[in-house]
Motif scaffolding. Structure first.
Motif, PDB file in Angstrom:
ATOM      1  N   ARG A   1       1.222   5.601  -0.245  1.00  0.00           N
ATOM      2  CA  ARG A   1       0.677   6.954  -0.103  1.00  0.00           C
ATOM      3  C   ARG A   1       1.691   7.956  -0.643  1.00  0.00           C
ATOM      4  O   ARG A   1       2.858   7.630  -0.857  1.00  0.00           O
TER       5      ARG A   1
ATOM      6  N   LEU B   1      -6.078  -3.904   3.603  1.00  0.00           N
ATOM      7  CA  LEU B   1      -6.757  -2.622   3.442  1.00  0.00           C
ATOM      8  C   LEU B   1      -7.438  -2.150   4.720  1.00  0.00           C
ATOM      9  O   LEU B   1      -7.692  -0.959   4.896  1.00  0.00           O
TER      10      LEU B   1
ATOM     11  N   LEU C   1       0.840  -1.192   0.000  1.00  0.00           N
ATOM     12  CA  LEU C   1       0.000   0.000   0.000  1.00  0.00           C
ATOM     13  C   LEU C   1       0.872   1.237   0.000  1.00  0.00           C
ATOM     14  O   LEU C   1       1.818   1.354   0.776  1.00  0.00           O
TER      15      LEU C   1
ATOM     16  N   LEU D   1      -4.716   6.417  -1.349  1.00  0.00           N
ATOM     17  CA  LEU D   1      -4.126   5.105  -1.088  1.00  0.00           C
ATOM     18  C   LEU D   1      -4.101   4.294  -2.382  1.00  0.00           C
ATOM     19  O   LEU D   1      -5.124   4.136  -3.051  1.00  0.00           O
TER      20      LEU D   1
ATOM     21  N   ASP E   1       4.893   8.163   1.254  1.00  0.00           N
ATOM     22  CA  ASP E   1       5.903   7.146   0.962  1.00  0.00           C
ATOM     23  C   ASP E   1       6.758   7.565  -0.226  1.00  0.00           C
ATOM     24  O   ASP E   1       7.981   7.409  -0.207  1.00  0.00           O
TER      25      ASP E   1
ATOM     26  N   ILE F   1       2.221  -5.342   7.019  1.00  0.00           N
ATOM     27  CA  ILE F   1       1.070  -4.626   7.566  1.00  0.00           C
ATOM     28  C   ILE F   1       0.447  -5.415   8.715  1.00  0.00           C
ATOM     29  O   ILE F   1       0.186  -6.613   8.595  1.00  0.00           O
TER      30      ILE F   1
ATOM     31  N   THR G   1      -2.264   0.779  -4.673  1.00  0.00           N
ATOM     32  CA  THR G   1      -1.561  -0.498  -4.641  1.00  0.00           C
ATOM     33  C   THR G   1      -1.158  -0.858  -6.062  1.00  0.00           C
ATOM     34  O   THR G   1      -1.775  -0.401  -7.038  1.00  0.00           O
TER      35      THR G   1
ATOM     36  N   GLY H   1      -8.350   3.613  -2.016  1.00  0.00           N
ATOM     37  CA  GLY H   1      -8.909   4.461  -0.969  1.00  0.00           C
ATOM     38  C   GLY H   1      -8.440   5.880  -1.196  1.00  0.00           C
ATOM     39  O   GLY H   1      -7.669   6.158  -2.128  1.00  0.00           O
TER      40      GLY H   1
ATOM     41  N   PRO I   1      -6.695  -1.714   8.049  1.00  0.00           N
ATOM     42  CA  PRO I   1      -6.165  -0.634   8.893  1.00  0.00           C
ATOM     43  C   PRO I   1      -6.219   0.739   8.229  1.00  0.00           C
ATOM     44  O   PRO I   1      -6.498   1.742   8.892  1.00  0.00           O
ATOM     45  N   SER I   2      -5.965   0.790   6.938  1.00  0.00           N
ATOM     46  CA  SER I   2      -5.939   2.082   6.236  1.00  0.00           C
ATOM     47  C   SER I   2      -7.333   2.648   6.006  1.00  0.00           C
ATOM     48  O   SER I   2      -7.535   3.850   6.096  1.00  0.00           O
ATOM     49  N   LEU I   3      -8.299   1.783   5.733  1.00  0.00           N
ATOM     50  CA  LEU I   3      -9.639   2.251   5.388  1.00  0.00           C
ATOM     51  C   LEU I   3     -10.548   2.436   6.600  1.00  0.00           C
ATOM     52  O   LEU I   3     -11.400   3.331   6.598  1.00  0.00           O
TER      53      LEU I   3
ATOM     54  N   ASP J   1      -9.545   1.902  10.299  1.00  0.00           N
ATOM     55  CA  ASP J   1      -8.964   1.959  11.633  1.00  0.00           C
ATOM     56  C   ASP J   1      -9.573   3.071  12.481  1.00  0.00           C
ATOM     57  O   ASP J   1      -9.869   4.147  11.942  1.00  0.00           O
TER      58      ASP J   1
END
Length: 280
Positions: free
Chosen positions: A32, A88, A30, A67, A35, A158, A69, A64, A90-92, A94
């Motif tokens: 962003r 996905l 993943l 976000l 990164d 992740i 991939t 997302g 945790p990112s979408l 959490d």
């Protein structure tokens, strides 16, 4: 001035493919803008443009807000972006954890396969179903203080939270729909006592912490079908709350089992009740 603008949107000396490989190697599956900024030493605007270009070239897929991939070559025809959609969560969603029937599969409480992924999240839920490029997440909102009884599972780089085997059972008893209906929940409940981590005391502890009285009614009723669970049955009986609940709120439940203050479907009468409980 035109040359500066042109340089900002073009690849630096490292080729585009090598830069993408570097980002994938450093960020994982993943990605962003942050990164890209860190790995390629770009400013925020340049990083965003780089991501946009890779997206336009169909090297990346947006999964997302902000976000991305990588798209595997063999996935371009099928539209399936991720081999492991758990990453996905945790990112979408959490703070969140994977639970219900999805966790039941993970802990080998069932052999039944479910296509959709069940997620409990502390975020506000506008729609209970969310589709992310062919992957369907079914969402259930919980309060922050209900975020307990989970384990961290590493999926590559992740970390994903999953309800532990005890919390999985308690969640399905609290809402049988997240377990695929009460019949499947009952099967998972039976399988739980064959699991190496089975612990009735932990079930009681979690049920008390969750604070849903219907859990004790359903758990005590179902525990009568499990050998050597007299202690669990008595613990549930001592914790019965006032009022009657349904064994499964989504089913017609015309028969009241007074001993458990539980309405049950007709189809449960012959197979699941003792002679004493079958009396009108």
């Amino acid at each position: 001035m035109a040359d500066e603008v042109y340089q900002n949107i073009q690849d630096p000396p490292m080729g585009s493919r090598e830069r993408l490989s570097a980002v994938l190697s450093g960020a994982g599956r993943l990605i962003r803008a942050e990164d890209v900024m860190t790995i390629l030493a770009l400013d925020k605007k340049s990083a965003a443009k780089t991501l946009a270009r890779w997206y336009a070239q169909k090297r990346l897929q947006r999964v997302g807000h902000g976000l991305y991939t990588a798209i595997p070559l063999d996935a371009r025809a099928t539209g399936q972006v991720l081999e492991d959609p758990w990453i996905l969560v945790p990112s979408l969603f959490d703070a969140a954890y994977i639970g219900g029937w999805t966790a039941a599969e993970h802990w080998d409480l069932t052999e039944q396969l479910f296509r959709d992924i069940l997620v409990f999240t502390t975020k506000a839920v506008r729609a209970r179903k969310r589709n992310v490029h062919g992957i369907t997440f079914l969402l259930r909102h919980i309060q922050p203080d209900a975020l307990f009884g989970t384990r961290n599972i590493w999926r590559g780089q992740i970390k994903v939270q999953v309800s532990d085997v005890h919390r999985t059972i308690i969640d399905m008893l609290a809402d049988p729909s997240v377990g695929g209906g009460i019949r499947h929940v009952a099967d998972c409940f039976t399988a739980y006592f064959q699991h190496k981590d089975a612990n009735p005391e932990t079930l009681i502890q979690y049920a008390e912490e969750l604070g849903n009285g219907a859990v004790f009614k359903r758990m005590g009723f179902l525990a009568q079908t499990i050998p050597d669970q007299a202690v669990l049955i008595e613990a549930c009986r001592k914790r019965l709350t006032q009022g009657n609940a349904k064994l499964d709120p989504r089913l017609e439940c015309p028969r009241l089992v007074r001993a458990w203050r539980l309405w049950i479907p007709k189809t449960w009468i012959g197979a699941r009740l003792s002679a004493k409980e079958r009396r009108p």
